[in-house]
Design a protein around this motif. Sequence first.
Motif: not given
Length: 389
Positions: A208, A212, A378, A382
Amino acid sequence: MSPAPHPLRRIAVPAFGPSLLFGIGEGAILPILPLTARDLGGSVSVAALMVALMGIGSLVSNLPASVFTMRFGERRAIVAAALWAALGLVLCAVTQHLGVFAAGCVMVGMSQAVFNLARQSYLSEAVPPEWRARALSTLGGVMRIGLFIGPFVSAAAVHAWGFVGAYGAGVVALLIAAAVAARIPDLEAHTLPGARLSFASTLREHRHVFVTLGIGVMLVAAVRASRQAVIPLWADHLGLAPSVASLIYGLAGGIDMLVFYPAGKVMDLKGRRWVAVPSMLVMGTALLLMPFTTGPWTLLIAAMAIGFGNGIGSGLVMTLGADHSPPGRRAHFLGVWRLMADLGSTCGPVLLSFVAVALTLGAGVAMTGLLALSGAAVLGYWIPRAGRH
Protein backbone atom coordinates in the motif's frame (compact mmCIF):
# COMPACT_ATOMS: atom_id res chain seq x y z
CA MET A 1 10.39 22.20 27.86
CA SER A 2 11.74 21.96 24.33
CA PRO A 3 13.99 18.98 23.57
CA ALA A 4 17.72 19.56 23.87
CA PRO A 5 19.68 19.59 20.63
CA HIS A 6 22.02 16.77 21.74
CA PRO A 7 20.66 14.10 19.33
CA LEU A 8 22.34 15.83 16.38
CA ARG A 9 25.38 17.23 18.16
CA ARG A 10 26.28 13.81 19.51
CA ILE A 11 26.67 12.27 16.05
CA ALA A 12 27.25 15.37 13.91
CA VAL A 13 30.85 14.74 12.84
CA PRO A 14 30.75 10.94 12.33
CA ALA A 15 27.29 11.00 10.69
CA PHE A 16 27.42 14.15 8.56
CA GLY A 17 31.18 14.39 7.97
CA PRO A 18 31.38 11.36 5.63
CA SER A 19 28.44 12.70 3.61
CA LEU A 20 30.17 16.06 3.11
CA LEU A 21 33.41 14.36 2.09
CA PHE A 22 31.68 11.83 -0.16
CA GLY A 23 29.88 14.74 -1.85
CA ILE A 24 33.18 16.59 -2.35
CA GLY A 25 34.77 13.47 -3.83
CA GLU A 26 31.86 12.89 -6.18
CA GLY A 27 31.59 16.56 -7.14
CA ALA A 28 35.31 16.69 -7.88
CA ILE A 29 35.13 14.05 -10.60
CA LEU A 30 31.69 14.66 -12.15
CA PRO A 31 32.90 17.46 -14.50
CA ILE A 32 36.02 15.43 -15.37
CA LEU A 33 34.46 12.07 -16.25
CA PRO A 34 33.16 13.01 -19.73
CA LEU A 35 36.39 14.89 -20.53
CA THR A 36 38.45 11.84 -19.57
CA ALA A 37 36.27 9.61 -21.74
CA ARG A 38 36.88 11.94 -24.68
CA ASP A 39 40.60 11.96 -23.93
CA LEU A 40 40.55 8.15 -24.10
CA GLY A 41 39.09 8.31 -27.61
CA GLY A 42 35.37 8.08 -26.86
CA SER A 43 32.79 10.03 -28.87
CA VAL A 44 30.50 12.61 -27.30
CA SER A 45 27.74 10.01 -26.95
CA VAL A 46 30.17 7.56 -25.33
CA ALA A 47 31.31 10.27 -22.92
CA ALA A 48 27.68 10.90 -21.93
CA LEU A 49 27.21 7.16 -21.48
CA MET A 50 30.13 7.02 -19.03
CA VAL A 51 28.35 9.52 -16.78
CA ALA A 52 25.08 7.63 -17.16
CA LEU A 53 26.82 4.43 -16.04
CA MET A 54 27.13 5.90 -12.55
CA GLY A 55 23.36 6.23 -12.35
CA ILE A 56 22.88 2.74 -13.78
CA GLY A 57 25.33 1.31 -11.25
CA SER A 58 23.38 2.95 -8.44
CA LEU A 59 20.02 1.82 -9.82
CA VAL A 60 20.91 -1.86 -10.08
CA SER A 61 22.69 -1.88 -6.71
CA ASN A 62 19.89 -0.60 -4.46
CA LEU A 63 18.53 -4.03 -3.55
CA PRO A 64 21.98 -5.66 -3.12
CA ALA A 65 22.96 -2.62 -1.02
CA SER A 66 20.16 -3.37 1.44
CA VAL A 67 21.31 -6.99 1.77
CA PHE A 68 24.91 -5.86 2.31
CA THR A 69 23.85 -3.31 4.93
CA MET A 70 21.73 -5.81 6.85
CA ARG A 71 24.51 -8.39 6.72
CA PHE A 72 27.40 -6.20 7.87
CA GLY A 73 25.75 -3.19 9.53
CA GLU A 74 25.52 0.47 8.61
CA ARG A 75 28.97 1.55 9.80
CA ARG A 76 30.84 -1.12 7.85
CA ALA A 77 28.65 -0.50 4.79
CA ILE A 78 29.46 3.23 4.79
CA VAL A 79 33.20 2.57 5.17
CA ALA A 80 33.16 -0.11 2.46
CA ALA A 81 31.22 2.15 0.07
CA ALA A 82 33.74 4.99 0.44
CA LEU A 83 36.66 2.61 -0.14
CA TRP A 84 34.97 0.98 -3.15
CA ALA A 85 34.32 4.41 -4.69
CA ALA A 86 37.98 5.38 -4.12
CA LEU A 87 39.08 2.19 -5.89
CA GLY A 88 36.76 3.03 -8.80
CA LEU A 89 38.32 6.48 -9.10
CA VAL A 90 41.81 4.99 -9.09
CA LEU A 91 40.79 2.76 -12.01
CA CYS A 92 39.40 5.78 -13.87
CA ALA A 93 42.60 7.74 -13.26
CA VAL A 94 45.18 5.15 -14.31
CA THR A 95 43.52 3.26 -17.15
CA GLN A 96 44.02 3.87 -20.84
CA HIS A 97 41.12 1.61 -21.83
CA LEU A 98 37.52 2.76 -22.11
CA GLY A 99 36.18 -0.58 -20.87
CA VAL A 100 38.13 -0.34 -17.62
CA PHE A 101 37.12 3.32 -17.32
CA ALA A 102 33.47 2.27 -17.67
CA ALA A 103 33.95 -0.33 -14.93
CA GLY A 104 35.30 2.38 -12.63
CA CYS A 105 32.24 4.56 -13.30
CA VAL A 106 29.93 1.65 -12.48
CA MET A 107 31.87 1.03 -9.25
CA VAL A 108 31.31 4.64 -8.18
CA GLY A 109 27.58 4.26 -8.88
CA MET A 110 27.45 1.04 -6.87
CA SER A 111 29.12 2.77 -3.95
CA GLN A 112 26.55 5.57 -4.09
CA ALA A 113 23.73 3.05 -3.59
CA VAL A 114 25.39 1.41 -0.57
CA PHE A 115 26.54 4.69 0.97
CA ASN A 116 23.19 6.46 0.60
CA LEU A 117 21.12 3.56 1.91
CA ALA A 118 23.42 2.85 4.86
CA ARG A 119 23.61 6.48 6.02
CA GLN A 120 19.82 6.83 5.75
CA SER A 121 19.26 3.60 7.64
CA TYR A 122 21.75 4.62 10.33
CA LEU A 123 20.24 8.03 11.02
CA SER A 124 16.71 6.59 10.93
CA GLU A 125 17.69 4.35 13.85
CA ALA A 126 20.14 6.60 15.70
CA VAL A 127 18.05 9.79 15.87
CA PRO A 128 14.79 10.07 17.88
CA PRO A 129 11.69 10.29 15.64
CA GLU A 130 10.98 13.87 16.72
CA TRP A 131 14.38 14.88 15.28
CA ARG A 132 14.28 12.63 12.23
CA ALA A 133 13.35 15.20 9.55
CA ARG A 134 15.97 17.67 10.78
CA ALA A 135 18.62 14.96 10.76
CA LEU A 136 17.77 13.68 7.28
CA SER A 137 17.28 17.17 5.83
CA THR A 138 20.71 18.11 7.18
CA LEU A 139 22.11 14.91 5.67
CA GLY A 140 20.70 15.82 2.25
CA GLY A 141 21.86 19.42 2.59
CA VAL A 142 25.40 18.46 3.61
CA MET A 143 25.69 16.16 0.60
CA ARG A 144 24.59 19.02 -1.68
CA ILE A 145 27.17 21.33 -0.10
CA GLY A 146 29.83 18.71 -0.85
CA LEU A 147 28.70 18.42 -4.47
CA PHE A 148 28.85 22.23 -4.70
CA ILE A 149 32.39 22.43 -3.28
CA GLY A 150 33.77 19.47 -5.25
CA PRO A 151 34.04 21.11 -8.68
CA PHE A 152 36.02 24.03 -7.23
CA VAL A 153 38.45 21.58 -5.59
CA SER A 154 38.65 19.76 -8.91
CA ALA A 155 39.38 22.95 -10.84
CA ALA A 156 42.34 23.77 -8.59
CA ALA A 157 43.66 20.19 -8.78
CA VAL A 158 43.35 20.01 -12.57
CA HIS A 159 45.14 23.35 -12.92
CA ALA A 160 48.05 21.99 -10.87
CA TRP A 161 48.28 18.34 -11.97
CA GLY A 162 45.89 17.74 -14.87
CA PHE A 163 43.02 15.24 -14.90
CA VAL A 164 44.80 12.91 -12.49
CA GLY A 165 44.73 15.69 -9.91
CA ALA A 166 40.93 15.73 -9.89
CA TYR A 167 40.79 11.97 -9.34
CA GLY A 168 43.44 12.28 -6.65
CA ALA A 169 41.38 14.92 -4.85
CA GLY A 170 38.34 12.66 -5.05
CA VAL A 171 40.27 9.65 -3.69
CA VAL A 172 41.65 11.68 -0.77
CA ALA A 173 38.16 12.96 0.14
CA LEU A 174 36.74 9.42 0.01
CA LEU A 175 39.54 7.93 2.11
CA ILE A 176 39.02 10.61 4.77
CA ALA A 177 35.26 9.90 4.60
CA ALA A 178 35.97 6.22 5.29
CA ALA A 179 38.22 7.10 8.23
CA VAL A 180 35.60 9.42 9.75
CA ALA A 181 32.80 6.89 9.17
CA ALA A 182 34.80 4.25 11.02
CA ARG A 183 34.15 6.29 14.20
CA ILE A 184 30.38 5.95 13.91
CA PRO A 185 29.02 4.01 16.91
CA ASP A 186 27.52 0.68 15.93
CA LEU A 187 23.77 0.22 16.31
CA GLU A 188 22.59 -2.51 18.63
CA ALA A 189 20.75 -4.64 16.07
CA HIS A 190 20.07 -4.66 12.35
CA THR A 191 17.35 -7.28 11.98
CA LEU A 192 14.49 -8.55 14.09
CA PRO A 193 15.35 -11.82 15.86
CA GLY A 194 14.12 -14.79 13.89
CA ALA A 195 12.73 -12.63 11.07
CA ARG A 196 12.66 -14.24 7.62
CA LEU A 197 13.27 -11.32 5.33
CA SER A 198 12.88 -11.19 1.58
CA PHE A 199 12.09 -8.52 -0.94
CA ALA A 200 8.93 -10.40 -1.88
CA SER A 201 7.67 -10.23 1.70
CA THR A 202 8.68 -6.57 1.94
CA LEU A 203 6.72 -5.74 -1.22
CA ARG A 204 3.74 -7.74 -0.01
CA GLU A 205 3.62 -6.30 3.52
CA HIS A 206 4.13 -2.69 2.41
CA ARG A 207 2.48 -2.71 -1.02
CA HIS A 208 0.00 0.00 0.00
CA VAL A 209 2.84 2.42 0.86
CA PHE A 210 4.75 1.60 -2.34
CA VAL A 211 1.78 2.15 -4.67
CA THR A 212 0.70 5.38 -2.96
CA LEU A 213 3.55 7.36 -1.40
CA GLY A 214 6.02 5.43 -3.54
CA ILE A 215 4.44 6.89 -6.69
CA GLY A 216 4.73 10.35 -5.17
CA VAL A 217 8.42 9.75 -4.44
CA MET A 218 9.00 8.67 -8.04
CA LEU A 219 7.40 11.92 -9.24
CA VAL A 220 9.55 13.98 -6.86
CA ALA A 221 12.70 12.22 -8.06
CA ALA A 222 11.75 12.67 -11.72
CA VAL A 223 11.23 16.41 -11.27
CA ARG A 224 14.47 16.84 -9.31
CA ALA A 225 16.52 15.03 -11.93
CA SER A 226 14.87 16.89 -14.81
CA ARG A 227 15.42 20.32 -13.26
CA GLN A 228 19.19 19.85 -13.59
CA ALA A 229 18.80 19.74 -17.36
CA VAL A 230 15.95 22.23 -17.67
CA ILE A 231 17.83 25.35 -16.54
CA PRO A 232 20.90 25.04 -18.83
CA LEU A 233 18.77 23.85 -21.77
CA TRP A 234 16.38 26.78 -21.51
CA ALA A 235 19.29 29.20 -21.08
CA ASP A 236 20.73 27.84 -24.32
CA HIS A 237 17.31 28.16 -25.97
CA LEU A 238 17.29 31.85 -25.02
CA GLY A 239 20.74 32.28 -26.55
CA LEU A 240 22.46 33.14 -23.26
CA ALA A 241 26.22 32.79 -22.96
CA PRO A 242 27.44 29.61 -21.19
CA SER A 243 28.95 31.74 -18.42
CA VAL A 244 25.57 33.39 -17.77
CA ALA A 245 23.86 29.99 -17.77
CA SER A 246 26.40 28.68 -15.26
CA LEU A 247 25.91 31.71 -13.03
CA ILE A 248 22.13 31.27 -13.03
CA TYR A 249 22.52 27.56 -12.26
CA GLY A 250 24.96 28.33 -9.45
CA LEU A 251 22.72 30.95 -7.84
CA ALA A 252 19.79 28.53 -7.93
CA GLY A 253 22.02 25.95 -6.25
CA GLY A 254 23.01 28.48 -3.60
CA ILE A 255 19.36 29.07 -2.67
CA ASP A 256 18.90 25.30 -2.63
CA MET A 257 21.59 24.89 0.04
CA LEU A 258 20.38 27.65 2.38
CA VAL A 259 16.99 26.31 3.44
CA PHE A 260 17.43 22.60 4.22
CA TYR A 261 17.54 22.85 8.04
CA PRO A 262 14.52 25.18 8.51
CA ALA A 263 12.54 22.86 6.24
CA GLY A 264 13.50 19.86 8.36
CA LYS A 265 12.44 21.68 11.50
CA VAL A 266 9.04 22.47 9.97
CA MET A 267 8.61 18.80 9.04
CA ASP A 268 9.41 17.72 12.60
CA LEU A 269 7.19 20.29 14.30
CA LYS A 270 4.27 20.65 11.89
CA GLY A 271 4.28 17.47 9.81
CA ARG A 272 5.68 16.27 6.50
CA ARG A 273 2.83 17.73 4.41
CA TRP A 274 3.84 21.26 5.37
CA VAL A 275 7.03 20.89 3.32
CA ALA A 276 6.23 18.19 0.76
CA VAL A 277 3.27 19.94 -0.83
CA PRO A 278 4.75 23.50 -0.95
CA SER A 279 8.04 22.10 -2.31
CA MET A 280 6.32 20.51 -5.30
CA LEU A 281 3.89 23.39 -5.80
CA VAL A 282 6.71 25.96 -5.94
CA MET A 283 8.78 23.86 -8.33
CA GLY A 284 5.77 23.02 -10.50
CA THR A 285 4.66 26.64 -10.77
CA ALA A 286 8.19 27.86 -11.58
CA LEU A 287 8.62 25.17 -14.25
CA LEU A 288 5.27 26.01 -15.84
CA LEU A 289 6.27 29.69 -15.99
CA MET A 290 9.81 29.07 -17.27
CA PRO A 291 8.78 28.78 -20.97
CA PHE A 292 7.47 32.35 -20.68
CA THR A 293 10.85 33.76 -19.60
CA THR A 294 12.58 35.85 -22.23
CA GLY A 295 15.95 36.84 -20.78
CA PRO A 296 18.50 36.26 -18.04
CA TRP A 297 16.63 38.11 -15.28
CA THR A 298 13.30 36.36 -15.71
CA LEU A 299 15.06 33.02 -16.08
CA LEU A 300 17.04 33.75 -12.90
CA ILE A 301 13.81 34.36 -10.97
CA ALA A 302 12.33 31.09 -12.21
CA ALA A 303 15.55 29.18 -11.53
CA MET A 304 15.85 30.54 -7.99
CA ALA A 305 12.22 29.60 -7.32
CA ILE A 306 13.03 26.06 -8.48
CA GLY A 307 16.09 26.05 -6.21
CA PHE A 308 14.00 27.23 -3.26
CA GLY A 309 11.34 24.59 -3.87
CA ASN A 310 13.95 21.87 -4.19
CA GLY A 311 15.85 23.13 -1.14
CA ILE A 312 12.90 23.02 1.24
CA GLY A 313 12.32 19.45 0.09
CA SER A 314 15.84 18.40 1.11
CA GLY A 315 15.65 15.09 2.97
CA LEU A 316 11.95 14.66 2.17
CA VAL A 317 12.30 11.34 0.34
CA MET A 318 14.62 9.95 3.02
CA THR A 319 12.32 11.12 5.82
CA LEU A 320 9.22 9.55 4.29
CA GLY A 321 11.13 6.32 3.76
CA ALA A 322 12.33 6.32 7.37
CA ASP A 323 8.81 7.05 8.65
CA HIS A 324 7.33 4.00 6.95
CA SER A 325 10.21 1.53 7.17
CA PRO A 326 9.76 -1.16 9.86
CA PRO A 327 12.23 -0.87 12.77
CA GLY A 328 14.75 -3.69 12.84
CA ARG A 329 14.42 -4.39 9.11
CA ARG A 330 14.66 -0.98 7.54
CA ALA A 331 17.30 -1.86 4.98
CA HIS A 332 15.08 -4.12 2.85
CA PHE A 333 12.31 -1.51 2.80
CA LEU A 334 14.73 1.32 2.04
CA GLY A 335 16.31 -0.72 -0.76
CA VAL A 336 12.94 -0.86 -2.55
CA TRP A 337 12.22 2.77 -1.64
CA ARG A 338 15.49 4.01 -3.11
CA LEU A 339 15.00 1.83 -6.17
CA MET A 340 11.68 3.60 -6.83
CA ALA A 341 13.34 7.01 -6.38
CA ASP A 342 16.17 6.07 -8.75
CA LEU A 343 13.65 4.86 -11.33
CA GLY A 344 12.03 8.28 -11.16
CA SER A 345 15.40 9.99 -11.49
CA THR A 346 16.17 7.90 -14.56
CA CYS A 347 12.80 8.29 -16.26
CA GLY A 348 12.35 12.03 -15.64
CA PRO A 349 15.11 13.32 -17.96
CA VAL A 350 14.24 10.65 -20.55
CA LEU A 351 10.62 11.85 -20.62
CA LEU A 352 11.79 15.48 -20.85
CA SER A 353 13.99 14.58 -23.81
CA PHE A 354 11.21 12.65 -25.56
CA VAL A 355 8.65 15.47 -25.24
CA ALA A 356 11.24 18.07 -26.29
CA VAL A 357 12.03 16.08 -29.46
CA ALA A 358 8.41 15.19 -30.24
CA LEU A 359 7.00 18.67 -29.50
CA THR A 360 9.16 21.54 -28.24
CA LEU A 361 11.55 22.19 -25.36
CA GLY A 362 8.93 24.50 -23.82
CA ALA A 363 6.42 21.64 -23.84
CA GLY A 364 8.97 19.39 -22.15
CA VAL A 365 9.61 21.97 -19.43
CA ALA A 366 5.87 22.45 -18.90
CA MET A 367 5.38 18.68 -18.72
CA THR A 368 7.97 18.56 -15.93
CA GLY A 369 5.99 21.25 -14.11
CA LEU A 370 2.84 19.14 -14.42
CA LEU A 371 4.71 16.18 -12.94
CA ALA A 372 5.60 18.37 -9.96
CA LEU A 373 1.98 19.42 -9.44
CA SER A 374 0.93 15.78 -9.70
CA GLY A 375 3.53 14.95 -7.06
CA ALA A 376 2.10 17.64 -4.79
CA ALA A 377 -1.38 16.13 -5.15
CA VAL A 378 -0.23 12.57 -4.48
CA LEU A 379 1.89 13.51 -1.46
CA GLY A 380 -0.77 15.84 -0.07
CA TYR A 381 -3.34 13.05 -0.20
CA TRP A 382 -1.28 10.11 1.07
CA ILE A 383 1.13 11.59 3.62
CA PRO A 384 -0.38 10.93 7.07
CA ARG A 385 -1.39 14.05 8.92
CA ALA A 386 0.78 15.14 11.87
CA GLY A 387 0.17 12.87 14.85
CA ARG A 388 -0.95 9.92 12.68
CA HIS A 389 2.48 8.51 11.64
